[in-house]
Scaffold this motif. Structure first.
Motif, mmCIF file in Angstrom:
data_model
loop_
_atom_site.group_PDB
_atom_site.id
_atom_site.type_symbol
_atom_site.label_atom_id
_atom_site.label_comp_id
_atom_site.label_asym_id
_atom_site.label_seq_id
_atom_site.Cartn_x
_atom_site.Cartn_y
_atom_site.Cartn_z
ATOM 1 N N GLU A 115 0.859 -1.177 0.000
ATOM 2 C CA GLU A 115 0.000 0.000 0.000
ATOM 3 C C GLU A 115 0.895 1.226 0.000
ATOM 4 O OE1 GLU A 115 -2.567 2.962 0.116
ATOM 5 O OE2 GLU A 115 -1.119 2.832 1.759
ATOM 6 N N GLY A 119 -0.336 4.760 5.902
ATOM 7 C CA GLY A 119 0.548 4.137 6.874
ATOM 8 C C GLY A 119 1.437 5.162 7.550
ATOM 9 N N ARG A 138 0.247 6.932 12.197
ATOM 10 C CA ARG A 138 0.111 5.801 11.277
ATOM 11 C C ARG A 138 -1.353 5.728 10.844
ATOM 12 N NH1 ARG A 138 -0.429 -0.128 11.259
ATOM 13 N NH2 ARG A 138 1.112 -0.990 9.820
ATOM 14 N N ILE A 140 -4.288 4.190 8.691
ATOM 15 C CA ILE A 140 -4.765 3.035 7.940
ATOM 16 C C ILE A 140 -6.276 3.170 7.775
ATOM 17 C CG2 ILE A 140 -5.012 0.525 7.868
ATOM 18 C CD1 ILE A 140 -2.134 1.271 7.651
ATOM 19 N N SER A 145 -7.177 -0.075 2.440
ATOM 20 C CA SER A 145 -6.846 -1.475 2.737
ATOM 21 C C SER A 145 -7.600 -2.420 1.822
ATOM 22 C CB SER A 145 -7.156 -1.786 4.200
ATOM 23 O OG SER A 145 -6.399 -0.962 5.072
ATOM 24 N N HIS A 168 1.030 -8.250 8.480
ATOM 25 C CA HIS A 168 0.565 -7.198 9.395
ATOM 26 C C HIS A 168 1.220 -7.382 10.756
ATOM 27 C CE1 HIS A 168 -1.911 -10.152 11.558
ATOM 28 N NE2 HIS A 168 -2.056 -10.695 10.352
ATOM 29 N N THR A 176 -4.995 -0.198 13.909
ATOM 30 C CA THR A 176 -4.629 0.077 12.512
ATOM 31 C C THR A 176 -4.464 -1.209 11.709
ATOM 32 O OG1 THR A 176 -2.329 0.297 13.275
ATOM 33 C CG2 THR A 176 -3.580 2.332 12.913
ATOM 34 N N ASP A 177 -3.655 -2.125 12.191
ATOM 35 C CA ASP A 177 -3.485 -3.372 11.452
ATOM 36 C C ASP A 177 -4.695 -4.280 11.609
ATOM 37 O OD1 ASP A 177 -1.212 -2.810 10.132
ATOM 38 O OD2 ASP A 177 0.069 -4.241 11.163
ATOM 39 N N PHE A 180 -6.531 -3.355 8.627
ATOM 40 C CA PHE A 180 -5.880 -3.886 7.423
ATOM 41 C C PHE A 180 -6.193 -5.374 7.252
ATOM 42 C CE2 PHE A 180 -2.432 -5.340 4.703
ATOM 43 C CZ PHE A 180 -2.337 -4.308 3.774
ATOM 44 N N THR A 220 0.752 -5.920 1.904
ATOM 45 C CA THR A 220 1.056 -5.366 3.213
ATOM 46 C C THR A 220 1.003 -3.846 3.183
ATOM 47 O OG1 THR A 220 2.621 -5.499 5.075
ATOM 48 C CG2 THR A 220 3.567 -5.341 2.857
ATOM 49 N N SER A 221 1.211 -3.250 4.322
ATOM 50 C CA SER A 221 1.139 -1.795 4.455
ATOM 51 C C SER A 221 2.448 -1.142 4.019
ATOM 52 C CB SER A 221 0.788 -1.412 5.899
ATOM 53 O OG SER A 221 1.725 -1.988 6.795
ATOM 54 N N ASN A 222 2.469 0.176 4.058
ATOM 55 C CA ASN A 222 3.531 0.954 3.420
ATOM 56 C C ASN A 222 4.931 0.661 3.975
ATOM 57 O OD1 ASN A 222 4.694 2.916 1.781
ATOM 58 N ND2 ASN A 222 3.070 4.386 2.141
#
Length: 334
Positions: A115, A119, A138, A140, A145, A168, A176-177, A180, A220-222
């Motif tokens: 992503e 993030g 952070r 999200i 997502s 994550h 946040t996660d 996600f 996954t996230s940034n």
């Protein structure tokens, strides 16, 4: 006529972009390149790392070819600004072993989907008056997502992959996660034929070292994606062989993963393969699949033969020597 924004940047960014443009101009396609500035040299000249004119140029083209930049302390990152302005919400990082390259694993072929717009790279940082404490937010969101998860599943289908893994840290970053992970499994319901699983990011780092063959597509996230994708490049020969594409619904930005390498800049010995593979990704994005495949195979053939290679791969050739060899391979393929 295909309009392409060209941002060379700093250091070896200029050299590898020149190589990328040379390969593009060798193809039986019509390109119109629009040059724009960004990076440290741009800051020293214009007082900004990325002028508004550069953003305008990128927005007025379908794709941007981006070299490499040197960081400028205290100033905004041009590539992050471009990703946000163009809403290129997905960073695609293919991890592939190449014949002829001495690396840790010879049988890898997976994709990391990162992503790209929020993030910890969302840009929301503050520092207190005493300058004793800094806070980074952070961010999200469900929208981002779900969007990145959907793209990961679509990439799995396109690449004929069997599984998508969500990475994550929801056991610690519960809110946040948590969003996600929940968003990932919500989207997964629309793809019942694709296997799914999820790992904590620290466990994933270990698995990438001991059993990377397990992965097909990782989403996954940034920040996690930034770290894991660079680490994964080390499994297959290093950043000089690592391409990337920043993909959105309307725009794409394509760049080699390596930095500007000021220590070797100007010597014309930088490895252009990461850029040339990024060019292949750009052609794919532009629906020029025939030429995308030819550029990719040509790069693979040059690496496998090993006759022309830059010093980072144990050779003594120049950047354009490799580019010209790739052009010759393309000619042999058509």
């Amino acid at each position: 006529m295909i309009k392409i924004a060209r941002i060379d940047g700093d250091g070896i960014g200029k050299e590898v972009t020149e190589a990328g443009v040379a390969v593009l101009e060798s193809l039986d396609l019509n390109f119109d390149f629009y040059e724009a500035e960004a990076g440290r040299e741009c800051f020293e000249k214009n007082g900004t790392t990325i002028p508004e004119e550069t953003i305008k140029v990128a927005k007025n083209t379908k794709a941007t070819l981006f070299g490499a930049i040197s960081s400028t302390p205290g100033e905004k990152s041009p590539i992050i600004v471009l990703r946000q302005e163009l809403d290129t919400y997905a960073n695609l990082r293919p991890i592939k072993s190449f014949k002829g390259i001495d690396c840790l694993f010879n049988d890898l072929d997976f994709l990391i989907v990162r992503e790209n717009t929020e993030g910890l790279y969302s840009g929301y940082e503050t520092i207190d008056e005493t300058k004793d404490k800094a806070i980074a937010q952070r961010v999200i969101t469900k929208k981002a997502s779900e969007r990145i998860s959907k793209l990961a599943f679509e990439e799995a289908i396109s690449l004929k992959k069997e599984s998508v893994t969500c990475v994550h840290k929801a056991n610690v970053l519960k809110k946040t996660d948590g969003i996600f992970k929940e968003s990932f499994y919500k989207v997964a319901q629309d793809y019942p034929n694709i296997k799914t699983n999820d790992y904590y990011v620290d466990a994933t780092a270990m698995y990438l070292l001991i059993k990377p063959q397990e992965f097909d597509v990782i989403v996954t996230s940034n920040l996690f994606g930034d770290i894991l994708s660079d680490a994964s490049a080390g499994l297959v020969g290093g950043l000089g062989l690592a391409p990337s594409g920043n993909i959105g619904d309307k725009h794409g930005i394509f760049e080699p993963v390596h930095g500007s390498a000021p220590d070797i800049a100007g010597n014309n010995i930088s490895n252009p393969i990461a850029m040339l593979l990024s060019v292949s990704m750009m052609l794919e994005y532009l629906n020029e699949t025939y030429w995308a495949e030819k550029v990719k195979i040509a790069c693979e053939n040059v690496l496998e033969k090993g006759k022309v290679k830059t010093p980072d791969l144990g050779g003594n050739n120049k950047t354009m020597d490799v580019a010209n060899e790739v052009i010759k391979e393309i000619e042999n393929l058509i």
